[in-house]
Write a protein that holds these residues in place. Sequence first.
Motif, PDB file in Angstrom:
ATOM      1  N   ALA A 586       0.826  -1.202   0.000  1.00  0.00           N
ATOM      2  CA  ALA A 586       0.000   0.000   0.000  1.00  0.00           C
ATOM      3  C   ALA A 586       0.864   1.259   0.000  1.00  0.00           C
ATOM      4  O   ALA A 586       0.588   2.227  -0.729  1.00  0.00           O
ATOM      5  CB  ALA A 586      -0.923  -0.007   1.225  1.00  0.00           C
ATOM      6  N   ALA A 589       2.355   2.063  -3.388  1.00  0.00           N
ATOM      7  CA  ALA A 589       1.402   2.662  -4.322  1.00  0.00           C
ATOM      8  C   ALA A 589       1.263   4.164  -4.111  1.00  0.00           C
ATOM      9  O   ALA A 589       0.911   4.898  -5.034  1.00  0.00           O
ATOM     10  CB  ALA A 589       0.045   1.985  -4.170  1.00  0.00           C
ATOM     11  N   PHE A 590       1.554   4.639  -2.887  1.00  0.00           N
ATOM     12  CA  PHE A 590       1.417   6.061  -2.569  1.00  0.00           C
ATOM     13  C   PHE A 590       2.772   6.764  -2.458  1.00  0.00           C
ATOM     14  O   PHE A 590       2.836   7.942  -2.107  1.00  0.00           O
ATOM     15  CB  PHE A 590       0.674   6.229  -1.242  1.00  0.00           C
ATOM     16  N   GLN A 645      -5.678  -1.035   4.328  1.00  0.00           N
ATOM     17  CA  GLN A 645      -4.477  -0.204   4.243  1.00  0.00           C
ATOM     18  C   GLN A 645      -4.611   0.879   3.182  1.00  0.00           C
ATOM     19  O   GLN A 645      -4.208   2.022   3.399  1.00  0.00           O
ATOM     20  CB  GLN A 645      -3.254  -1.084   3.925  1.00  0.00           C
ATOM     21  N   ALA A 646      -5.161   0.525   2.035  1.00  0.00           N
ATOM     22  CA  ALA A 646      -5.281   1.502   0.955  1.00  0.00           C
ATOM     23  C   ALA A 646      -6.190   2.657   1.362  1.00  0.00           C
ATOM     24  O   ALA A 646      -5.883   3.831   1.112  1.00  0.00           O
ATOM     25  CB  ALA A 646      -5.796   0.834  -0.315  1.00  0.00           C
ATOM     26  N   SER A 647      -7.326   2.333   2.002  1.00  0.00           N
ATOM     27  CA  SER A 647      -8.243   3.384   2.452  1.00  0.00           C
ATOM     28  C   SER A 647      -7.586   4.258   3.511  1.00  0.00           C
ATOM     29  O   SER A 647      -7.745   5.492   3.517  1.00  0.00           O
ATOM     30  CB  SER A 647      -9.523   2.752   3.016  1.00  0.00           C
ATOM     31  N   HIS A 650      -5.094   6.594   1.871  1.00  0.00           N
ATOM     32  CA  HIS A 650      -5.788   7.671   1.162  1.00  0.00           C
ATOM     33  C   HIS A 650      -6.251   8.739   2.152  1.00  0.00           C
ATOM     34  O   HIS A 650      -6.110   9.945   1.905  1.00  0.00           O
ATOM     35  CB  HIS A 650      -6.990   7.100   0.398  1.00  0.00           C
TER      36      HIS A 650
END
Length: 700
Positions: A586, A589-590, A645-647, A650
């Motif tokens: 995750a 990706a960020f 994790q992604a949420s 974000h």
Amino acid sequence: MSATRTFLMELHCEEIPARFLTPLWENFVHLLEDKLEAWFPTGDSANYRKNAIDNSTGLYSPRKLAWRLVGLPAVQPDQTETQVGPPQRMCVGEDGKPTIQGLKFAEKWGMDFSAVRFEQPAGKKEPCAVVTLTKQGRPTVDLLAEALPGLIAGLHVPKAMRWGNSEFEFVRPIRNILCLFGDQVVPITVDGVTATNTTWGHRLYHREHPAPVVIATPGVYESALETAGVAVSVEARRTRIAQQLETLAAEVKGRVVADAELLDTLAEIVEFPKIVRGDFPADFLELPKEVLVTSLREHQKSFCIEGPDGALLPCFLTAANRTDDPAGFVKAGNEWVLKARLYDARFFFAEDRKHPLSDRLEKLMALTFQRELGSYHDKTGRVVALVKHFASRMSDDTDHIDRALEAARMAKCDLRTLMVGEFPELQGIMGGEYLRHEGAHEEVWMAVKEHYRPVGADDAIPGTPLGCLLSLCDKLDTVAGCFAVGLIPSGSKDPLALRRAGQGIVRILWERGWAFPPADLIAAALRVVGAKATKPTAETNEALMDFFRDRVAYQLELAGYAGSVRRSALAAGWEDLVDLKARCEALSAFAEDTRFASLAQSAKRIGNILKDEAPSTDFDDSLLAQPVEKVLAACLMKLELAPDQASLLHALANLAGPLEAFFNAVMVKCEDPALRAARLSLLHRLRQAFLRVADFSLWQ
């Protein structure tokens, strides 16, 4: 700008063992680089030096070690240095004439007092006497002539030897030295051998051409030796071998069984590679594929050929150290020797199968695993206990657990077979093969066959779940047992390859996605080691946790995560590898999101504010007074409710702006104790939300 030239030196020796070639060649490059840094420290000369080192390539063969550096300055640049003396008031009298102290300072540096100037150097409180000395640059050929004999003598030579009455030690006798700087011979002598502009080619070439090969300039070195039957570049030989292997394998509608290590070995043991294809009787194909491949590699330095279906063909490929094989003697000789080796392998295979593999279990008592930890029979008992413990946690299928225990009992039995005695590389593999021929369950023989994997960073983990479990437990017992008796890797020393075993454990957990925290693994392993441990349990446990943390950190590096991702994710927790992997994915990706740079600064600021504080996790948001902190509190709610994790990431990225506004407008440690406590609790809850995924204070 100084003119540049190419430096070339070759030591022509008697045959050097292949394993010494690369280390010796690289060692000399590093030694010469240190000299070049001293000779050409600044300016254009430094660039020439760097280019020369960067452009150096591996020139070595069984009888040659050669180094060529392109673009070295012909002459050192003049070098200047400044010398500071006494204060001006001590060097010049009231009458303006030099004092004795001033005259002595000038005399010390071989100058007239008129060359002395007075300046206030950095760090001095008053003007001082200063002189600038200019040292004229020397010709590079003179510098090389002085340094090279010492550099050669200073090479780290494993198993150094002396010959005759000489006191000079080297890996093998030096028979000829070629040493050029441009077209000029560098006048050096090593062990009674004086450098010239000549060298020697292949022995077969000199049967017809008895004179040495003249190398007029470094630029013609490789082509001249090529004509004389020597491909001096190891990379060129490796490329030729690979191309010839593919061509000859394709002629029989097959492909080469890849072996990068063997390819490197062949490139190092021949001067001019010529690949020869030979044949062996097809009935030897009844042997396991691994036996044939290992026998050909170890005994004959030969490659096997496999068909489109992966089955071996009755052919092999090996390298001849000459340009051709006109009478077929190389091919016939290799076939004759190989056939004898394969008869031995077939004999071992037949003899081993006369008795069940299980008959060798008790014989493991006579085979020591480690002095304090006992025999391989003892180790087998510990591995069986570990497999039972973890298999029961993974499944309640009693048949599956029984198969896992059977594999654990049989895993080391092949150490007492004739085949493994001849080919130690086949341990595990032969146990699996013998169990397969005995009709064992596929899960059992496959697990035994692959339980040593992964054997290195490039090797795959076992392909079956049971193989992974057996491999994990075997490696875990080795690592924990050795730590428990004080055998812990330190620095670059790791004679028992415990780091490799630990990395294998981490890779299996990582790639399989098994939720076995290292603390649980360690506890189980130390429990089965029991009374054999000689170190306190707490001390061993701490050392093992540090060890596994380092292995996990290295796994993140192997996985290719950026440094900021690795540092911040590890600091937020590393024991749950499934969670750690999800967080790293995750974060990656960020990783390029610019908002995280601001978030990192805010995270550091929160850490500084909360230092020496003990905030509560509960706070009354109605106490918050300013709009910006109410906005931040609302953002906190979203963070804590993020489902994955992604949420969460974000939401964290969107937090950068509100956090910056909060710090610009709010004094956290205000006079009102209730408001102060609420703000500290808010920041504490924010930090806890951050740490669900990463410690952003380490995001750089």
